[in-house]
Design a protein around this motif. Structure first.
Motif, PDB file in Angstrom:
ATOM      1  N   TYR A  38       0.840  -1.210   0.000  1.00 55.50           N
ATOM      2  CA  TYR A  38       0.000   0.000   0.000  1.00 55.50           C
ATOM      3  C   TYR A  38       0.875   1.261   0.000  1.00 55.50           C
ATOM      4  N   ALA A 101      -5.569   3.234   0.685  1.00 54.31           N
ATOM      5  CA  ALA A 101      -6.065   1.913   1.103  1.00 54.31           C
ATOM      6  C   ALA A 101      -7.576   1.912   1.322  1.00 54.31           C
ATOM      7  N   ARG A 107      -7.549  -1.776  -3.188  1.00 55.01           N
ATOM      8  CA  ARG A 107      -7.550  -2.982  -2.359  1.00 55.01           C
ATOM      9  C   ARG A 107      -7.678  -4.220  -3.247  1.00 55.01           C
ATOM     10  N   HIS A 108      -8.585  -4.160  -4.200  1.00 58.23           N
ATOM     11  CA  HIS A 108      -8.808  -5.300  -5.079  1.00 58.23           C
ATOM     12  C   HIS A 108      -7.515  -5.637  -5.840  1.00 58.23           C
ATOM     13  N   VAL A 111      -5.041  -7.118  -3.186  1.00 54.50           N
ATOM     14  CA  VAL A 111      -5.492  -8.375  -2.555  1.00 54.50           C
ATOM     15  C   VAL A 111      -5.276  -9.553  -3.508  1.00 54.50           C
ATOM     16  N   ASP A 129      -6.225  -6.752   6.828  1.00 62.78           N
ATOM     17  CA  ASP A 129      -7.383  -7.532   6.381  1.00 62.78           C
ATOM     18  C   ASP A 129      -6.964  -8.943   5.971  1.00 62.78           C
ATOM     19  N   ASP A 182      -8.376   3.463   9.500  1.00 66.01           N
ATOM     20  CA  ASP A 182      -8.264   2.037   9.181  1.00 66.01           C
ATOM     21  C   ASP A 182      -9.483   1.249   9.677  1.00 66.01           C
ATOM     22  N   GLU A 187     -14.400   0.100   2.877  1.00 64.98           N
ATOM     23  CA  GLU A 187     -13.799  -1.065   2.237  1.00 64.98           C
ATOM     24  C   GLU A 187     -12.906  -1.812   3.214  1.00 64.98           C
ATOM     25  N   SER A 188     -13.222  -3.055   3.517  1.00 66.85           N
ATOM     26  CA  SER A 188     -12.385  -3.909   4.370  1.00 66.85           C
ATOM     27  C   SER A 188     -11.798  -3.178   5.576  1.00 66.85           C
TER      28      SER A 188
END
Ligand code: DC
Length: 223
Positions: A38, A101, A107-108, A111, A129, A182, A187-188
């Motif tokens: 990230y 992030a 993120r996708h 990940v 995550d 965070d 998202e997550s």
């Protein structure tokens, strides 16, 4: 001996990467620092001058290659082949990393790469995550935490060792801001997996923590 996935999540400046590296060495596993990934994206965003511009950040992603290289000083993250380790550990990049992030597409993008890195198991991955999204099936999940003041002290020392001159109050505010972002992003968000073991290391020495985690690991692989 069976190989497992160890997922280590937790707040910033909890010593996740230290313990993850130590455990990976103990187990003979590969260590993956997802925060560095990230941070590398954040650096690219910064260099491209598109901080805060979601659409431009998303458009930048296909042009980014994030890899790791082993050097004498340990594992380094590379951005389009350039070792960017010297540039990603500043407060500025950390803050920007926490902002990028929060973007689902970022993120996708990361990940997917993280899941590929763990395909063969024998991996210790740390982040926010890992036990909830990246590897919900990880055999061992740890959730590290420590009081914010303790984490601010640790971060202060780390920055001082790098030659920066941080102010304690600013570092503490940064720790609290980052915790908030965070844990509150859509998202997550950072949260503890139901089956994670919580390790509050505020009052533990590094050695105490390592031996506790080594026991958890041994128990898990012998189960
Ligand atoms: O662990 P770190 O401080 O290097 O992480 C930098 C930022 O990246 C942090 O604020 C949150 C984000 N991050 C994330 O959202 N998911 C991860 N798996 C790892 C890091």
């Amino acid at each position: 001996m069976r190989k497992i996935i160890v997922a280590i999540d937790g707040y910033s400046s909890c010593g996740k990467s230290t313990v993850a590296k130590q455990l990976a060495q103990y187990a003979g596993y590969t260590y993956v620092d997802t925060g560095a990934m990230y941070r590398a994206v954040a650096l690219a965003v910064n260099r491209a001058g598109v901080a805060g511009q979601k659409e431009q950040i998303i458009a930048l992603l296909p042009k980014l290659s994030i890899t790791f290289t082993q050097s004498a000083g340990g594992q380094h993250v590379c951005l389009n082949g350039e070792d960017v380790e010297p540039f990603i550990r500043t407060l500025e990049v950390g803050n920007l990393a926490s902002q990028v992030a929060a973007i689902g597409e970022v993120r996708h993008f990361l990940v997917q790469q993280q899941q590929e890195l763990g395909q063969a198991k024998g991996i210790v991955m740390d982040g926010r995550d890992i036990g909830t999204v990246v590897f919900p099936e990880a055999e061992l999940k740890l959730f590290l935490t420590a009081r914010p003041e303790v984490r601010a002290e640790r971060r202060l020392k780390e920055l001082q060792e790098k030659g920066e001159q941080p102010v304690y109050e600013e570092v503490l505010r940064d720790v609290n801001d980052r915790d908030y972002r965070d844990t509150h992003r859509a998202e997550s968000p950072l949260r503890q997996a139901q089956d994670a073991i919580v390790v509050d290391n505020s009052d533990m020495t590094k050695d105490e923590q390592l031996s506790y985690i080594q026991h958890l690991f041994d128990d898990c692989i012998n189960r």
